[in-house]
Design an enzyme around this catalytic site. Structure first.
Site, PDB file in Angstrom:
ATOM      1  N   CYS A  91      43.058  22.523  21.815  1.00 10.86           N
ATOM      2  CA  CYS A  91      44.221  21.839  21.232  1.00 10.86           C
ATOM      3  C   CYS A  91      45.254  21.548  22.330  1.00 10.86           C
ATOM      4  O   CYS A  91      45.020  20.693  23.183  1.00 10.86           O
ATOM      5  CB  CYS A  91      44.799  22.659  20.086  1.00 10.86           C
ATOM      6  SG  CYS A  91      45.926  21.704  19.025  1.00 10.86           S
ATOM      7  N   HIS A 185      40.409  23.666  16.653  1.00 10.52           N
ATOM      8  CA  HIS A 185      40.506  25.104  16.944  1.00 10.52           C
ATOM      9  C   HIS A 185      39.178  25.792  16.610  1.00 10.52           C
ATOM     10  O   HIS A 185      38.914  26.107  15.448  1.00 10.52           O
ATOM     11  CB  HIS A 185      41.644  25.731  16.126  1.00 10.52           C
ATOM     12  CG  HIS A 185      43.002  25.392  16.623  1.00 10.52           C
ATOM     13  ND1 HIS A 185      43.668  26.159  17.556  1.00 10.52           N
ATOM     14  CD2 HIS A 185      43.814  24.344  16.325  1.00 10.52           C
ATOM     15  CE1 HIS A 185      44.852  25.609  17.810  1.00 10.52           C
ATOM     16  NE2 HIS A 185      44.964  24.510  17.094  1.00 10.52           N
ATOM     17  N   GLU A 187      38.441  28.814  17.317  1.00  6.56           N
ATOM     18  CA  GLU A 187      38.629  30.251  17.133  1.00  6.56           C
ATOM     19  C   GLU A 187      38.865  30.649  15.679  1.00  6.56           C
ATOM     20  O   GLU A 187      38.723  31.826  15.333  1.00  6.56           O
ATOM     21  CB  GLU A 187      39.791  30.756  18.004  1.00  6.56           C
ATOM     22  CG  GLU A 187      41.175  30.287  17.593  1.00  6.56           C
ATOM     23  CD  GLU A 187      41.599  28.967  18.207  1.00  6.56           C
ATOM     24  OE1 GLU A 187      42.802  28.790  18.468  1.00  6.56           O
ATOM     25  OE2 GLU A 187      40.729  28.096  18.416  1.00  6.56           O
ATOM     26  N   SER A 239      49.425  61.413  16.198  1.00  6.47           N
ATOM     27  CA  SER A 239      50.097  61.039  14.963  1.00  6.47           C
ATOM     28  C   SER A 239      49.280  61.429  13.747  1.00  6.47           C
ATOM     29  O   SER A 239      49.772  61.398  12.626  1.00  6.47           O
ATOM     30  CB  SER A 239      50.332  59.522  14.937  1.00  6.47           C
ATOM     31  OG  SER A 239      49.083  58.847  14.811  1.00  6.47           O
ATOM     32  N   GLY A 240      47.999  61.763  13.967  1.00  6.06           N
ATOM     33  CA  GLY A 240      47.094  62.024  12.858  1.00  6.06           C
ATOM     34  C   GLY A 240      46.250  60.825  12.516  1.00  6.06           C
ATOM     35  O   GLY A 240      45.310  60.921  11.733  1.00  6.06           O
ATOM     36  N   GLY A 241      46.570  59.655  13.114  1.00  3.14           N
ATOM     37  CA  GLY A 241      45.814  58.447  12.860  1.00  3.14           C
ATOM     38  C   GLY A 241      44.608  58.312  13.774  1.00  3.14           C
ATOM     39  O   GLY A 241      44.381  59.120  14.677  1.00  3.14           O
ATOM     40  N   VAL A 242      43.838  57.265  13.557  1.00  2.00           N
ATOM     41  CA  VAL A 242      42.614  57.042  14.317  1.00  2.00           C
ATOM     42  C   VAL A 242      42.923  56.767  15.783  1.00  2.00           C
ATOM     43  O   VAL A 242      42.258  57.292  16.677  1.00  2.00           O
ATOM     44  CB  VAL A 242      41.817  55.864  13.712  1.00  2.00           C
ATOM     45  CG1 VAL A 242      40.588  55.535  14.557  1.00  2.00           C
ATOM     46  CG2 VAL A 242      41.400  56.189  12.281  1.00  2.00           C
ATOM     47  N   ASP A 243      43.949  55.958  16.058  1.00  2.00           N
ATOM     48  CA  ASP A 243      44.201  55.499  17.433  1.00  2.00           C
ATOM     49  C   ASP A 243      44.500  56.658  18.378  1.00  2.00           C
ATOM     50  O   ASP A 243      43.853  56.817  19.421  1.00  2.00           O
ATOM     51  CB  ASP A 243      45.364  54.503  17.458  1.00  2.00           C
ATOM     52  CG  ASP A 243      45.157  53.349  16.502  1.00  2.00           C
ATOM     53  OD1 ASP A 243      43.987  53.054  16.174  1.00  2.00           O
ATOM     54  OD2 ASP A 243      46.153  52.745  16.070  1.00  2.00           O
ATOM     55  N   SER A 244      45.488  57.471  18.030  1.00  2.00           N
ATOM     56  CA  SER A 244      45.864  58.564  18.927  1.00  2.00           C
ATOM     57  C   SER A 244      44.741  59.603  19.012  1.00  2.00           C
ATOM     58  O   SER A 244      44.537  60.220  20.062  1.00  2.00           O
ATOM     59  CB  SER A 244      47.168  59.224  18.470  1.00  2.00           C
ATOM     60  OG  SER A 244      47.049  59.778  17.181  1.00  2.00           O
ATOM     61  N   SER A 245      43.993  59.764  17.929  1.00  2.00           N
ATOM     62  CA  SER A 245      42.892  60.741  17.942  1.00  2.00           C
ATOM     63  C   SER A 245      41.765  60.292  18.853  1.00  2.00           C
ATOM     64  O   SER A 245      41.219  61.083  19.633  1.00  2.00           O
ATOM     65  CB  SER A 245      42.375  60.963  16.524  1.00  2.00           C
ATOM     66  OG  SER A 245      43.390  61.484  15.694  1.00  2.00           O
TER      67      SER A 245
END
Length: 529
Positions: A91, A185, A187, A239-245
């Site tokens: 584009c 586009h 994508e 934090s208890g979440g997936v990312d930090s774990s």
């Protein structure tokens, strides 16, 4: 914001995506990675710096809300066109490449034809490498257009390979230099073959093997962490979440007991979150874990605060304060590890590279206060959410944990519009647990990207038994998504929502009305604050 250098084992087979401000630039990165090739996005102001650092095997130029004929509209570094590297312009990317190489772009109103928006059909008029094994000469294919300006004369060396009613230069190609431009586009999902076109560019045109895997990323990141940290110590905020774990387990794999995890119970957690985290990290992974009971500190600081940005900034600053204190308590730490993801970086950084007009502040993006003598370790910074889940499985985390819905760093504070108090947190915790329990019982948990309850700063009149009530309203939110950058509303049936509302009102004192949020992202965000 320039990203930290990645190891050479990742960068040689990479694609650089130059962001001119399109709302869907991140989808280009998704399509490239789906083709098994690593990619990074750089704002056009930092593109030349990223090019020198990455030494990519190909470049993709994104769309933009700007117009090439506009004064001061962004340009690509001229060095790109002289480097002998394949380029795909999408584009605005097609238009700016055409303009910079000597072609002509005019506003739609000047051509008398206007723009072209939404579904369109193009006709392939000759073969090119972009179409290999996909589109044949004479065929018509659906694409998605969104442009006001258009190319009126292409640059020397290019030829038209596909055309549409509203875009005579729908696809142009300079096969000798391996420069390609699409006015549509590829994508977005509304271009059905778009992902395969991008795969053709990165694999057939750029010659990349498409063998970038999460196992390779894991191996490279372990080496990078070891190189960055050496024999020094890292403190990681859970934090208890997936990312930090996932970040913590990956770092622990790299440096073992040089890592200490700190879990801050700030009173903004989901029901039983603290016990679950302590059990997994201490008992299952045997990772050193310090739990800090900081509920009073956070509640006192949040008293009277109603502005969403002020909440986020207070929570982020206080997290840093707690980590700083705990780093000293464990004998000092040289690094702070965070679970920052790529969408966090994208949403927090302006594509212009100037003062950021952010969607929202992310408490784990933007560096550390100078008074903290620590560096950042962010091993997930280049990954989208579903890629983090894939990495978690690669690391051996159970599906039940890896598949958990995202939970924001600021916790329940941004699910309580208005003032945050312990009482309101307790009410929301109970309502949220009931809602998720009902979703699991219905077998819908894995079909939903994120679901949660919100406690609104609104009270309404109700009748319970023979008594009049005047209690809070609970909002329910559930969305489907791939990476959190865009999201659709999950279409619960009325019977399910009625059942949730009944349980919440019956079992949670302080709520007498339940509503459902039908807003997609955009225009809304997934979280309420």
């Amino acid at each position: 914001m320039a990203q930290e250098p990645l190891p050479d084992s990742i960068l040689p087979d990479s694609i650089l995506i130059v962001d001119f401000g399109s709302q869907v630039t991140q989808l280009i990165a998704r399509r490239v990675r789906e083709a098994g090739v690593y990619s990074e996005i750089a704002p056009f102001t930092l593109a030349e710096e990223a090019f020198k650092r990455m030494k990519p095997k190909g470049i993709i130029l994104s769309g933009s809300p700007a117009g090439v004929p506009d004064d001061g509209s962004p340009r690509a570094p001229q060095a790109f066109f002289d480097a002998g590297v394949p380029i795909l312009g999408i584009c605005y990317g097609q238009q700016v490449m055409t303009h910079q190489l000597g072609g002509e772009v005019k506003p739609g109103h000047e051509t008398g034809e206007g723009g072209e928006f939404g579904r369109a059909f193009l006709t392939v008029i000759r073969d090119c490498a972009l179409f290999d094994g996909l589109w044949q000469e004479g065929e018509r294919h659906q694409v998605w257009m969104s442009h006001g300006d258009k190319v009126t004369r292409f640059a020397d060396g290019f030829e038209i390979v596909a055309t549409s009613d509203g875009a005579p230069f729908a696809v142009i190609a300079d096969e000798k230099r391996k420069f390609y431009g699409t006015q549509f586009h590829p994508e977005v999902v509304h271009t059905p073959d778009g992902g395969r076109l991008i795969a053709n560019f990165v694999r057939h045109v750029c010659g990349l093997a498409g063998d970038w895997t999460m196992a390779a990323y894991r191996e490279a990141k372990v080496r990078e962490i070891r190189q960055q940290v050496g024999d020094r110590r890292v403190i990681c905020g859970l934090s208890g979440g997936v990312d930090s774990s996932v970040a913590a387990i990956l770092i622990h794999e790299a440096i073992g007991d040089q890592l200490t995890c700190v879990f801050v119970d700030h009173g903004l957690l989901r029901l039983n979150e603290r016990a679950q985290v302590e059990t997994m990290f201490r008992d299952h992974y045997n990772i050193p874990l310090v739990t800090v009971d900081a509920e009073d500190m956070f509640m006192e600081g949040l008293a009277g605060v109603t502005d969403p940005e002020a909440k986020r900034k207070f929570i982020g600053k206080t997290f840093i304060d707690v980590f700083d204190a705990e780093a000293k308590n464990v004998g000092g730490a040289d690094f702070l590890a965070q679970g920052t993801l790529y969408p966090d970086v994208i949403e927090s950084v302006s594509f212009t590279g100037g003062p950021s007009v952010t969607i929202k502040s992310h408490h784990n993006v933007g560096g550390l206060p100078e008074r903290m003598n620590m560096e950042l370790v962010e091993p997930l910074r280049e990954l989208f959410k579903d890629e983090v889940r894939e990495l978690g499985r690669e690391l051996g985390l159970p599906d039940m944990f890896v598949g958990r819905h995202p939970f924001p760093g600021p916790g329940l504070a941004i699910r309580i519009p208005g003032e945050v108090t312990k009482e309101r947190c307790d009410i929301l915790r109970k309502a949220d647990a009931i809602y998720l329990d009902e979703i699991r019982k219905a077998g819908l948990y894995d079909a939903i990207w994120q679901a949660f309850a919100v406690l609104l700063p609104v009270k309404t009149v109700g009748v319970m038994g023979d008594a009049r009530t005047y209690d809070s309203v609970c909002g329910l939110r559930a969305v489907t998504s791939t990476d959190g950058m865009t999201a659709d509303v999950y279409p619960f049936d009325a019977a399910f929502l009625t059942g949730c509302a009944t349980r919440i009102v019956n079992e949670v004192q302080g709520i007498n009305r339940v509503v459902y949020d039908y807003t997609s992202k955009p225009p809304g965000t997934i979280e309420w604050e």
